[in-house]
Design a protein around this motif. Structure first.
Motif, short mmCIF file in Angstrom:
data_model
loop_
_atom_site.label_atom_id
_atom_site.label_comp_id
_atom_site.label_asym_id
_atom_site.label_seq_id
_atom_site.Cartn_x
_atom_site.Cartn_y
_atom_site.Cartn_z
N LEU A 67 0.82 -1.22 0.00
CA LEU A 67 0.00 0.00 0.00
C LEU A 67 0.85 1.26 0.00
O LEU A 67 0.39 2.32 -0.45
CB LEU A 67 -0.94 0.01 1.22
CG LEU A 67 -2.05 -1.04 1.23
CD1 LEU A 67 -2.87 -0.90 2.50
CD2 LEU A 67 -2.94 -0.91 0.00
N LEU A 68 2.09 1.17 0.47
CA LEU A 68 2.96 2.34 0.49
C LEU A 68 3.15 2.91 -0.91
O LEU A 68 3.36 4.11 -1.08
CB LEU A 68 4.32 1.94 1.08
CG LEU A 68 5.24 3.06 1.56
CD1 LEU A 68 4.59 3.87 2.67
CD2 LEU A 68 6.56 2.47 2.03
N TYR A 69 3.06 2.03 -1.92
CA TYR A 69 3.25 2.43 -3.31
C TYR A 69 1.98 2.35 -4.15
O TYR A 69 1.97 2.81 -5.29
CB TYR A 69 4.33 1.54 -3.96
CG TYR A 69 5.56 1.39 -3.11
CD1 TYR A 69 6.33 2.51 -2.78
CD2 TYR A 69 5.96 0.16 -2.62
CE1 TYR A 69 7.46 2.38 -1.99
CE2 TYR A 69 7.09 0.03 -1.82
CZ TYR A 69 7.83 1.14 -1.52
OH TYR A 69 8.94 1.03 -0.72
N ASN A 70 0.94 1.78 -3.59
CA ASN A 70 -0.27 1.56 -4.38
C ASN A 70 -1.50 2.29 -3.86
O ASN A 70 -2.49 2.39 -4.59
CB ASN A 70 -0.57 0.05 -4.43
CG ASN A 70 0.41 -0.71 -5.29
OD1 ASN A 70 0.26 -0.80 -6.51
ND2 ASN A 70 1.45 -1.28 -4.66
N ASP A 71 -1.47 2.79 -2.65
CA ASP A 71 -2.57 3.59 -2.11
C ASP A 71 -2.28 5.06 -2.41
O ASP A 71 -1.29 5.61 -1.92
CB ASP A 71 -2.67 3.36 -0.60
CG ASP A 71 -3.83 4.13 0.04
OD1 ASP A 71 -4.30 5.13 -0.55
OD2 ASP A 71 -4.24 3.75 1.14
N PRO A 72 -3.11 5.72 -3.22
CA PRO A 72 -2.83 7.12 -3.58
C PRO A 72 -2.61 8.03 -2.38
O PRO A 72 -1.79 8.95 -2.44
CB PRO A 72 -4.07 7.53 -4.38
CG PRO A 72 -4.56 6.25 -4.99
CD PRO A 72 -4.30 5.20 -3.93
N ALA A 73 -3.31 7.79 -1.27
CA ALA A 73 -3.14 8.64 -0.09
C ALA A 73 -1.75 8.49 0.50
O ALA A 73 -1.14 9.46 0.97
CB ALA A 73 -4.19 8.29 0.96
N LEU A 74 -1.19 7.28 0.47
CA LEU A 74 0.17 7.05 0.97
C LEU A 74 1.21 7.50 -0.04
O LEU A 74 2.27 8.02 0.33
CB LEU A 74 0.35 5.58 1.32
CG LEU A 74 -0.35 5.14 2.61
CD1 LEU A 74 -0.47 3.63 2.68
CD2 LEU A 74 0.38 5.66 3.84
N VAL A 75 0.93 7.30 -1.31
CA VAL A 75 1.86 7.73 -2.36
C VAL A 75 2.10 9.23 -2.29
O VAL A 75 3.21 9.71 -2.59
CB VAL A 75 1.34 7.31 -3.75
CG1 VAL A 75 2.12 7.98 -4.87
CG2 VAL A 75 1.40 5.79 -3.90
#
Length: 245
Positions: A5-13
């Protein structure tokens, strides 16, 4: 590998460029590129490095995370880069390049020997005669993960959308030598929590060197930092720079 998710969740990106500046890395990569006219950036992420290379060069940026590439396409000079969603273990562009890069410690997301050899094979398959490769990995002897604990890693980040955000990590070394860590962000104004779980490998220099040799590559230089210092057993980084054998 499961999607991180660090690279795939827009909020985390959205946080990636705020906590990963890579200025020394960018300067060293540009210096080592020399007169390279074509560049392949594997694991390009949000495209900071690929876009910086796009002035006067043919650049392809590859990443498996569509959310990262969405940011890359919007950044200044992003329109001059060919962005490709793909896996560095298996992708074949169909042409060769003067420089093939895999930076930002992306090599460490490949957890098995098989996957690491596959990535090195991709690098070899895309190198033009006389071309060079460059990638980095953290030196396991330094045990960087010991600093990835809340009391040592906590920092405040000013986010353009969330305002002030507190970020921190918690990490542990698993029995198989893989480091598992969680990245946390807490939005100060609302208390909203964002979290991603990640796993990375810490291959040794000898293991990396053996992989390079096994895939038809030769390391001409080994750097221990992005300032250009020579590698030593105490170096924080393992950075091979080389060519096809």
């Amino acid at each position: 590998m499961t999607a991180d998710l660090l690279y795939n969740d827009p909020a985390l990106v959205d946080f990636y460029d705020l906590v990963n500046t890579g200025d020394a890395e960018l300067r060293r990569c540009l210096a080592l590129a020399g007169d390279a006219k074509s560049v392949l950036d594997l694991g390009c992420g949000t495209g900071q490095l690929a876009a910086a290379f796009a002035d006067g060069r043919a650049v392809v940026g590859v990443d498996p995370a569509g959310a990262m590439l969405d940011v890359a396409r919007r950044r200044p000079a992003g329109e001059h880069v060919e962005w490709v969603e793909g896996d560095a273990r298996t992708i074949r562009i169909g042409r060769t390049f003067d420089l093939v890069m895999l930076t930002g410690h992306a090599f460490q997301v490949f957890l098995t020997r098989e996957d690491q050899l596959a990535v090195l094979g991709t690098i070899a398959a895309h190198l033009a005669p006389g071309g060079h490769f460059l990638f980095d990995s953290r030196n396991p002897a330094v045990e960087a993960w010991r600093d990835w604990v809340p009391e040592r890693s906590e920092e405040m980040v000013s986010h353009p959308r969330f305002g002030m955000v507190k970020g921190w990590y918690d990490a542990r070394m698993e029995a198989d030598g893989i480091v598992s860590y969680r990245t946390w962000y807490e939005v100060a104004a609302t208390g909203q929590m964002l979290m991603a779980e990640s796993k990375i490998a810490f291959p040794s220099k000898d293991e990396i060197a053996a992989g390079i040799e096994a895939t038809g590559l030769v390391a001409e230089s080994w750097f221990g930092d992005w300032e250009g210092g020579a590698w030593t057993p105490a170096s924080r980084e393992i950075i091979p720079f080389g060519r096809l054998r």
